[in-house]
Design a protein around this motif. Structure first.
Motif, short mmCIF file in Angstrom:
data_model
loop_
_atom_site.label_atom_id
_atom_site.label_comp_id
_atom_site.label_asym_id
_atom_site.label_seq_id
_atom_site.Cartn_x
_atom_site.Cartn_y
_atom_site.Cartn_z
N GLN A 3 1.10 -1.24 -0.03
CA GLN A 3 -0.04 0.02 -0.18
C GLN A 3 0.85 1.26 0.00
OE1 GLN A 3 -2.67 -0.58 3.24
NE2 GLN A 3 -4.18 -0.99 1.92
N LEU A 4 0.36 2.25 -0.99
CA LEU A 4 1.20 3.40 -1.10
C LEU A 4 0.32 4.63 -0.83
CD1 LEU A 4 2.32 1.41 -3.27
CD2 LEU A 4 3.83 3.26 -3.53
N VAL A 5 0.39 5.54 0.29
CA VAL A 5 -0.66 6.54 0.64
C VAL A 5 0.19 7.63 0.53
CG1 VAL A 5 -2.15 7.65 2.27
CG2 VAL A 5 -1.82 4.74 1.99
N GLU A 6 -0.14 8.91 -0.64
CA GLU A 6 0.34 10.13 -0.78
C GLU A 6 -0.38 10.95 0.10
OE1 GLU A 6 0.46 7.91 -4.83
OE2 GLU A 6 -1.02 8.37 -3.00
N TRP A 36 8.28 8.94 -8.19
CA TRP A 36 7.13 9.95 -8.24
C TRP A 36 6.77 10.37 -9.51
CZ3 TRP A 36 4.13 11.56 -4.14
CH2 TRP A 36 4.55 11.69 -3.06
N PHE A 37 5.51 10.30 -9.89
CA PHE A 37 4.87 10.27 -11.25
C PHE A 37 3.75 11.62 -11.09
CE2 PHE A 37 6.76 6.78 -13.87
CZ PHE A 37 7.02 6.17 -12.80
N ARG A 38 3.46 12.19 -12.20
CA ARG A 38 2.50 12.77 -12.16
C ARG A 38 1.45 12.63 -13.45
NH1 ARG A 38 5.77 18.58 -12.72
NH2 ARG A 38 6.29 18.36 -14.81
N GLN A 39 0.24 13.20 -13.32
CA GLN A 39 -0.80 13.22 -14.64
C GLN A 39 -1.63 14.49 -14.52
OE1 GLN A 39 -3.08 9.71 -14.75
NE2 GLN A 39 -3.56 10.08 -16.97
N ASP A 113 6.17 -0.96 -10.13
CA ASP A 113 4.93 -2.05 -10.16
C ASP A 113 3.79 -1.56 -9.74
OD1 ASP A 113 7.80 -3.54 -9.56
OD2 ASP A 113 6.67 -4.28 -10.98
N TYR A 114 3.66 -0.67 -8.76
CA TYR A 114 2.41 -0.44 -8.01
C TYR A 114 2.65 1.25 -7.68
CZ TYR A 114 1.28 -5.02 -7.14
OH TYR A 114 1.05 -6.52 -7.07
N TRP A 115 1.28 1.73 -7.95
CA TRP A 115 1.11 3.24 -7.63
C TRP A 115 0.05 3.47 -6.51
CZ3 TRP A 115 2.60 1.37 -12.05
CH2 TRP A 115 3.79 2.03 -12.95
N GLY A 116 0.21 4.57 -6.03
CA GLY A 116 -0.80 5.10 -4.82
C GLY A 116 -1.89 5.69 -5.44
N GLN A 117 -2.63 6.10 -4.89
CA GLN A 117 -4.04 6.70 -5.24
C GLN A 117 -3.89 8.48 -5.81
OE1 GLN A 117 -7.03 5.17 -5.77
NE2 GLN A 117 -5.55 3.44 -5.41
N GLY A 118 -2.72 9.01 -5.26
CA GLY A 118 -2.45 10.25 -5.74
C GLY A 118 -3.06 11.08 -5.02
N THR A 119 -2.21 12.49 -5.22
CA THR A 119 -2.69 13.71 -4.42
C THR A 119 -2.39 14.84 -5.04
OG1 THR A 119 -2.04 15.02 -2.30
CG2 THR A 119 -0.03 14.15 -3.32
N GLN A 120 -3.57 15.74 -4.96
CA GLN A 120 -3.61 16.86 -6.00
C GLN A 120 -2.61 17.86 -5.61
OE1 GLN A 120 -5.78 17.20 -8.79
NE2 GLN A 120 -4.43 19.17 -9.53
#
Length: 125
Positions: A3-6, A36-39, A113-120
């Motif tokens: 689990q990854l939580v930003e 870290w990635f961004r969209q 392999d896995y990403w978190g849910q993201g933070t705006q």
């Protein structure tokens, strides 16, 4: 189950700073490279930064080099992204990611392999 939580996103004026955090559970955090990635709206997800398992190697996208710093605290199972001199074009949802190949020392934008849910993150002009 990893689990990854930003956290740490928000609204900031251009030129300002934010520090993102990503807490990891479900794996022995200290073995794995992190990224870290961004969209941005209407765009594909893009790589921002990566750090090796020990923190000794880092890698940045050209668009953030010199402004953003990735770091990690293996005792806290947390990876950080310090963002300075923010620009409106940095506005995006930011995601942390984990590379489950243990002990990788050379980091790139690939292999996660896995990403978190993201933070705006929103940067106003």
């Amino acid at each position: 189950q990893v689990q990854l939580v930003e956290s740490g996103g928000g609204l900031v004026q251009a030129g300002g700073s934010l520090k993102l955090s990503c807490a990891v559970s479900g794996r022995t955090f200290s073995r794995y490279a992190m990224g870290w990635f961004r969209q941005a709206p209407g765009k594909e997800r893009e790589f921002v930064a990566a750090i090796s398992w020990s923190g000794g190697n880092t890698y940045y996208a050209d668009s953030v080099k010199g402004r953003f710093t990735i770091s990690r605290d293996n005792a806290k199972n947390t990876v950080y992204l310090q963002m300075n001199s923010l620009k409106p074009e940095d506005t995006a949802v930011y995601y942390c990611a984990i590379d489950l190949t243990a002990w990788r020392t050379s980091v790139t934008s690939r292999g996660f392999d896995y990403w978190g849910q993201g933070t705006q993150v929103t940067v106003s002009s």
